[in-house]
Every structure is written in structure tokens, then in C-alpha cells.
Design a protein around this motif. Sequence first.
Motif, PDB file in Angstrom:
ATOM      1  N   ARG A   1       9.102 -46.859  40.756  1.00  0.00           N
ATOM      2  CA  ARG A   1      10.264 -47.746  40.555  1.00  0.00           C
ATOM      3  C   ARG A   1      11.193 -47.088  39.547  1.00  0.00           C
ATOM      4  O   ARG A   1      10.758 -46.344  38.666  1.00  0.00           O
ATOM      5  N   TYR A   2      12.489 -47.354  39.681  1.00  0.00           N
ATOM      6  CA  TYR A   2      13.433 -46.702  38.778  1.00  0.00           C
ATOM      7  C   TYR A   2      14.652 -47.594  38.550  1.00  0.00           C
ATOM      8  O   TYR A   2      14.931 -48.503  39.329  1.00  0.00           O
ATOM      9  N   GLU A   3      15.335 -47.287  37.460  1.00  0.00           N
ATOM     10  CA  GLU A   3      16.617 -47.924  37.169  1.00  0.00           C
ATOM     11  C   GLU A   3      17.711 -47.061  37.788  1.00  0.00           C
ATOM     12  O   GLU A   3      17.841 -45.892  37.457  1.00  0.00           O
ATOM     13  N   GLY A   4      18.470 -47.626  38.728  1.00  0.00           N
ATOM     14  CA  GLY A   4      19.444 -46.844  39.478  1.00  0.00           C
ATOM     15  C   GLY A   4      20.612 -46.373  38.630  1.00  0.00           C
ATOM     16  O   GLY A   4      21.059 -47.045  37.698  1.00  0.00           O
ATOM     17  N   ARG A   5      21.116 -45.210  38.981  1.00  0.00           N
ATOM     18  CA  ARG A   5      22.281 -44.607  38.338  1.00  0.00           C
ATOM     19  C   ARG A   5      23.166 -43.975  39.422  1.00  0.00           C
ATOM     20  O   ARG A   5      22.706 -43.649  40.521  1.00  0.00           O
ATOM     21  N   PHE A   6      24.431 -43.788  39.079  1.00  0.00           N
ATOM     22  CA  PHE A   6      25.352 -43.046  39.931  1.00  0.00           C
ATOM     23  C   PHE A   6      24.983 -41.571  39.829  1.00  0.00           C
ATOM     24  O   PHE A   6      25.020 -40.996  38.749  1.00  0.00           O
ATOM     25  N   LEU A   7      24.612 -40.964  40.944  1.00  0.00           N
ATOM     26  CA  LEU A   7      24.146 -39.584  40.954  1.00  0.00           C
ATOM     27  C   LEU A   7      25.156 -38.662  41.621  1.00  0.00           C
ATOM     28  O   LEU A   7      25.762 -39.022  42.631  1.00  0.00           O
ATOM     29  N   HIS A   8      25.267 -37.445  41.084  1.00  0.00           N
ATOM     30  CA  HIS A   8      26.022 -36.404  41.769  1.00  0.00           C
ATOM     31  C   HIS A   8      25.202 -35.880  42.938  1.00  0.00           C
ATOM     32  O   HIS A   8      25.723 -35.678  44.027  1.00  0.00           O
ATOM     33  N   ARG A   9      23.962 -35.657  42.701  1.00  0.00           N
ATOM     34  CA  ARG A   9      22.932 -35.237  43.672  1.00  0.00           C
ATOM     35  C   ARG A   9      22.942 -33.733  43.973  1.00  0.00           C
ATOM     36  O   ARG A   9      22.060 -33.244  44.637  1.00  0.00           O
TER      37      ARG A   9
END
Length: 323
Positions: A185-193
Amino acid sequence: MTNHDEAATVRPLTLAWVRRHLEAGERIVGAEALYGGATADMRRLTIGTRDEGTRHLVLRSFVGPTRQGPAEDLLHREADALTTLTGTGVPAPGLVAVDPTAALCEYPSLLMTHLPGRTVLGDEGLETRLPLLARQLVAVHAVRPADRPREYVALTTADTVVTPEGADAAVWAAAIDVIRKPAPRYEGRFLHRDFQPTNLLFDLPPEDPAGAVGARITGVVDWAAASWGPADLDVAHCSTNLALLHGPEWGMRFTEAYQEAGGRLAAAAAERLYWQVREPLAFSEEVQSVAQPWREVGRTELKTRAVEERLDAYVTSLMDALG
């Protein structure tokens, strides 16, 4: 139009499409191929302005299949990301126009503003540049989009990993077992990827071409894989690139630099390891295509075998750190 390189020739329909998005009185006076990318054809267009000056735009065209998904999806994501980043302080290009289905162009295409600066892939000056990369990635993850991009896409599975020749099979088997488990499980973030040195532009003083003292990031480019997911994934991706470009220890150091810059990773060591090994294991499937763009821009010593050896050493160091 004068082409600086035969490979930079813009196809007729695409050329007409670009012209529709210029200011009154402007014209295309040149095109130059941009090298270093692996998924699309990139061209810098020189635009003649009404006052007899020039400015530049960048044209991205997907001319074939990509590992990240359909071109239409990638261009929608990039267009949305560039719109989201407007006014955030993250130095991303501005969106000019997009034709994701090739309705008007020969290939799915996106037109954007051109940012100053250049990529720096050499070992010299890395000690100074590393914290700049880390702070910039923390700033990316701080962006809070009004509309979330799509969830991240995992680029490998436990069954498709390619263990390099000569690698310790037991170490790689243990790493592969890590990603057989469900994602934490994770806390979502805006990713460049795809945050890594090839997609960063630097302003470098003439007397300091390696960026050892006065480097400044002027651009973060290639947002076609922008996603929503764990910060760990972007950090692991950049760490893997640094490990392959400069040596395994630099991958570990970037993870530390990101945290020192205020970035937050998964709290549990086992959760961090899941994301840390997932990215290098994904690289195992495409070492040759990863290394080729680096050689094109001057890192000619990074032959496929040399990069495989660094990949093996990095995976081993990650697994050793767990033990």
C-alpha cells in the motif's frame, strides 16, 4: 525550410499542422533532430518571428510501438501533465498543440515550447548535481493535480525478468521473489515516471561545463508516462539510471539525497525494497535499448555488457543492504 539533419525532416501533413499553431507572420525556418530519447522522434523547430528574430518549439512524434502503451494514451498523458504543471514552478515545457490520434499528422504528435539548457550525463560534477536532482524530484511529487493522472504501470513481472549473464543466480532469484508479492500500500503522488538525467536540462556556466559548481536545472522534459503512484517508484527509477550511468553506489546515494531533500519514502524497509528492486529488474529486459541513447550522446564506453554488469552490481547491492 532548411534541415540541419536529414533525420530532422518533418513530414508534410505534420508540417502543415505545426504551421497552424504559429503566431501570425511566423514561419518554420529549420528543424534539427534531438537525440538521447528512446521512445519517440524528437525535433527542435526553429521559428522565424515577425521581428526577424527566432524562437524554438519541440515536436514529438511516435512513429512506432512503445513499451509504455499506445501513443494516443501517452500523448494524452503528456498534454494533461504539461497543463497540470503550468504555474507550479516545475520547469516543464508549455503545451502548444497535440494530435494524439494522428487525425491531422502522419504520426501521433505533440508540439511544445522549447526550454533552455542541455543534458549532462558525464561523471564529472555529479556530486554537485545529485542534490539538484533530488530537490527537483521532491518538487515534482509536491504537485497536487486537480485531476489525477492514470495509475502507474509496472514495467516488468517476476516471469519476464532477464538475469544477466554471469550474475549470481541466487541473488537474482531472491530479488525476483520480492516482486512476486503484491505491491505494498502507498500514499499516491504525482509521478514523472521517467525522471532521470536524460530528461533534465541544465544551465551551465561556460567555465563549468560539467556543472561541478554553478549548475541549475532549467527543464524537466518527457512527461509522456506521467502517472499516479508511490514516490518510491520515481526515486527507484532515477536511482537505477544513475547506477547504470555512473556506478551502483550513485543509485544508493540518490535515494539518500531524496530523503535529505525532504522527500518521503515507504516507512518499512521491506516496502522500500519492493520498489527499489522493481525498477532495475524492469531494466533487465531492455539493457540494449537503454544504453543506446547514452552512447549516442557521448557515453560511448557504456556498451551493453558494461551496463549489464552495473545492473547486476546494483541489484546485488540492494539485496545486500537488506541483509
